[in-house]
Design a protein around this motif. Structure first.
Motif, mmCIF file in Angstrom:
data_model
loop_
_atom_site.group_PDB
_atom_site.id
_atom_site.type_symbol
_atom_site.label_atom_id
_atom_site.label_comp_id
_atom_site.label_asym_id
_atom_site.label_seq_id
_atom_site.Cartn_x
_atom_site.Cartn_y
_atom_site.Cartn_z
ATOM 1 N N GLU A 53 0.834 -1.197 0.000
ATOM 2 C CA GLU A 53 0.000 0.000 0.000
ATOM 3 C C GLU A 53 0.876 1.256 0.000
ATOM 4 O O GLU A 53 1.846 1.350 0.757
ATOM 5 N N HIS A 54 0.519 2.200 -0.867
ATOM 6 C CA HIS A 54 1.282 3.433 -0.983
ATOM 7 C C HIS A 54 0.389 4.548 -1.504
ATOM 8 O O HIS A 54 -0.709 4.303 -1.994
ATOM 9 N N GLU A 55 0.866 5.784 -1.385
ATOM 10 C CA GLU A 55 0.146 6.977 -1.846
ATOM 11 C C GLU A 55 0.444 7.258 -3.309
ATOM 12 O O GLU A 55 1.510 6.915 -3.804
ATOM 13 N N SER A 56 -0.508 7.898 -3.952
ATOM 14 C CA SER A 56 -0.299 8.437 -5.291
ATOM 15 C C SER A 56 -1.080 9.741 -5.353
ATOM 16 O O SER A 56 -2.231 9.766 -5.765
ATOM 17 N N PRO A 57 -0.464 10.830 -4.902
ATOM 18 C CA PRO A 57 -1.203 12.092 -4.806
ATOM 19 C C PRO A 57 -1.526 12.731 -6.145
ATOM 20 O O PRO A 57 -2.416 13.559 -6.229
ATOM 21 N N ASN A 58 -0.826 12.340 -7.191
ATOM 22 C CA ASN A 58 -1.061 12.927 -8.510
ATOM 23 C C ASN A 58 -1.824 11.957 -9.402
ATOM 24 O O ASN A 58 -2.035 10.804 -9.054
ATOM 25 N N THR A 61 -2.205 6.378 -14.174
ATOM 26 C CA THR A 61 -2.942 5.329 -14.876
ATOM 27 C C THR A 61 -2.059 4.096 -14.973
ATOM 28 O O THR A 61 -0.844 4.168 -14.820
ATOM 29 N N LEU A 62 -2.724 2.984 -15.250
ATOM 30 C CA LEU A 62 -2.048 1.705 -15.348
ATOM 31 C C LEU A 62 -2.571 0.986 -16.578
ATOM 32 O O LEU A 62 -3.790 0.886 -16.759
ATOM 33 N N GLN A 63 -1.681 0.541 -17.446
ATOM 34 C CA GLN A 63 -2.049 -0.269 -18.597
ATOM 35 C C GLN A 63 -1.373 -1.620 -18.419
ATOM 36 O O GLN A 63 -0.150 -1.687 -18.254
ATOM 37 N N VAL A 64 -2.163 -2.702 -18.433
ATOM 38 C CA VAL A 64 -1.600 -4.034 -18.257
ATOM 39 C C VAL A 64 -1.031 -4.495 -19.598
ATOM 40 O O VAL A 64 -1.758 -4.616 -20.585
ATOM 41 N N LEU A 65 0.271 -4.735 -19.625
ATOM 42 C CA LEU A 65 0.955 -5.170 -20.842
ATOM 43 C C LEU A 65 0.958 -6.693 -20.965
ATOM 44 O O LEU A 65 0.977 -7.228 -22.076
ATOM 45 N N ILE A 98 -1.455 -11.242 -9.984
ATOM 46 C CA ILE A 98 -2.163 -12.520 -9.899
ATOM 47 C C ILE A 98 -1.374 -13.559 -10.680
ATOM 48 O O ILE A 98 -1.184 -14.686 -10.230
ATOM 49 N N ASP A 99 -0.924 -13.173 -11.860
ATOM 50 C CA ASP A 99 -0.033 -13.974 -12.706
ATOM 51 C C ASP A 99 1.270 -13.191 -12.834
ATOM 52 O O ASP A 99 1.322 -12.016 -12.460
ATOM 53 N N ASP A 100 2.314 -13.795 -13.393
ATOM 54 C CA ASP A 100 3.493 -13.011 -13.750
ATOM 55 C C ASP A 100 2.989 -11.912 -14.684
ATOM 56 O O ASP A 100 2.301 -12.193 -15.673
ATOM 57 N N SER A 101 3.290 -10.659 -14.359
ATOM 58 C CA SER A 101 2.648 -9.541 -15.045
ATOM 59 C C SER A 101 3.611 -8.396 -15.307
ATOM 60 O O SER A 101 4.610 -8.236 -14.601
ATOM 61 N N ALA A 102 3.259 -7.593 -16.307
ATOM 62 C CA ALA A 102 3.961 -6.337 -16.583
ATOM 63 C C ALA A 102 2.925 -5.266 -16.845
ATOM 64 O O ALA A 102 1.910 -5.523 -17.498
ATOM 65 N N VAL A 103 3.175 -4.081 -16.321
ATOM 66 C CA VAL A 103 2.262 -2.955 -16.499
ATOM 67 C C VAL A 103 3.053 -1.728 -16.932
ATOM 68 O O VAL A 103 4.259 -1.628 -16.690
ATOM 69 N N LEU A 104 2.356 -0.797 -17.557
ATOM 70 C CA LEU A 104 2.911 0.514 -17.852
ATOM 71 C C LEU A 104 2.234 1.487 -16.897
ATOM 72 O O LEU A 104 1.021 1.700 -16.976
ATOM 73 N N LEU A 105 3.012 2.013 -15.973
ATOM 74 C CA LEU A 105 2.517 2.970 -14.993
ATOM 75 C C LEU A 105 2.846 4.372 -15.484
ATOM 76 O O LEU A 105 4.015 4.686 -15.733
ATOM 77 N N SER A 106 1.828 5.196 -15.629
ATOM 78 C CA SER A 106 2.008 6.601 -16.046
ATOM 79 C C SER A 106 1.578 7.488 -14.903
ATOM 80 O O SER A 106 0.456 7.365 -14.406
ATOM 81 N N VAL A 107 2.464 8.405 -14.475
ATOM 82 C CA VAL A 107 2.210 9.257 -13.335
ATOM 83 C C VAL A 107 2.556 10.698 -13.685
ATOM 84 O O VAL A 107 3.625 10.970 -14.238
#
Length: 113
Positions: A53-58, A61-65, A98-107
């Motif tokens: 658990e962590h903050e994201s004040p700004n 978005t998250l895109q699951v690759l 849940i599975d081995d995963s990769a995401v693109l996190l845009s902040v």
């Protein structure tokens, strides 16, 4: 100069790196550093690993690759799979693979060039 990257190749590369990492994760910022208002990071987690658990004040978005992840905010959670796009609520949250995963996190950051 235009910089073109294959998100599919980066996802595969970082999932493979996460599998051999003692932390079960791998990440690479592909856009933005200290002077950019937008930062984008490819993040891979092996199944069962979480960011905690962590903050994201700004805005973020998250895109699951690749794979499947669970985004939890308080008592609510959402599962997302390859190709899904999620707007991350501006509240404390957790991301778990849940599975081995990769995401693109845009902040959006507070940095300005």
């Amino acid at each position: 100069m235009m910089n073109v990257l294959s998100l599919t190749a980066l996802a595969d590369e970082h999932v493979a790196a996460a599998r051999v990492s003692s932390a079960g994760r791998s990440a690479q910022t592909i856009h933005g550093r200290q002077t950019h208002a937008l930062r984008q990071t490819v993040l891979a987690l092996v199944a069962g690993q979480a960011l905690g658990e962590h903050e994201s004040p700004n805005e973020a978005t998250l895109q699951v690759l690749a794979g499947r992840v669970r985004l939890s905010v308080g008592d609510d959670s959402w599962e997302a799979a390859t190709g899904d796009y999620v707007v991350i609520p501006p509240a404390r949250h957790d991301l778990a693979a849940i599975d081995d995963s990769a995401v693109l996190l845009s902040v959006v950051t507070d940095a300005r060039g």
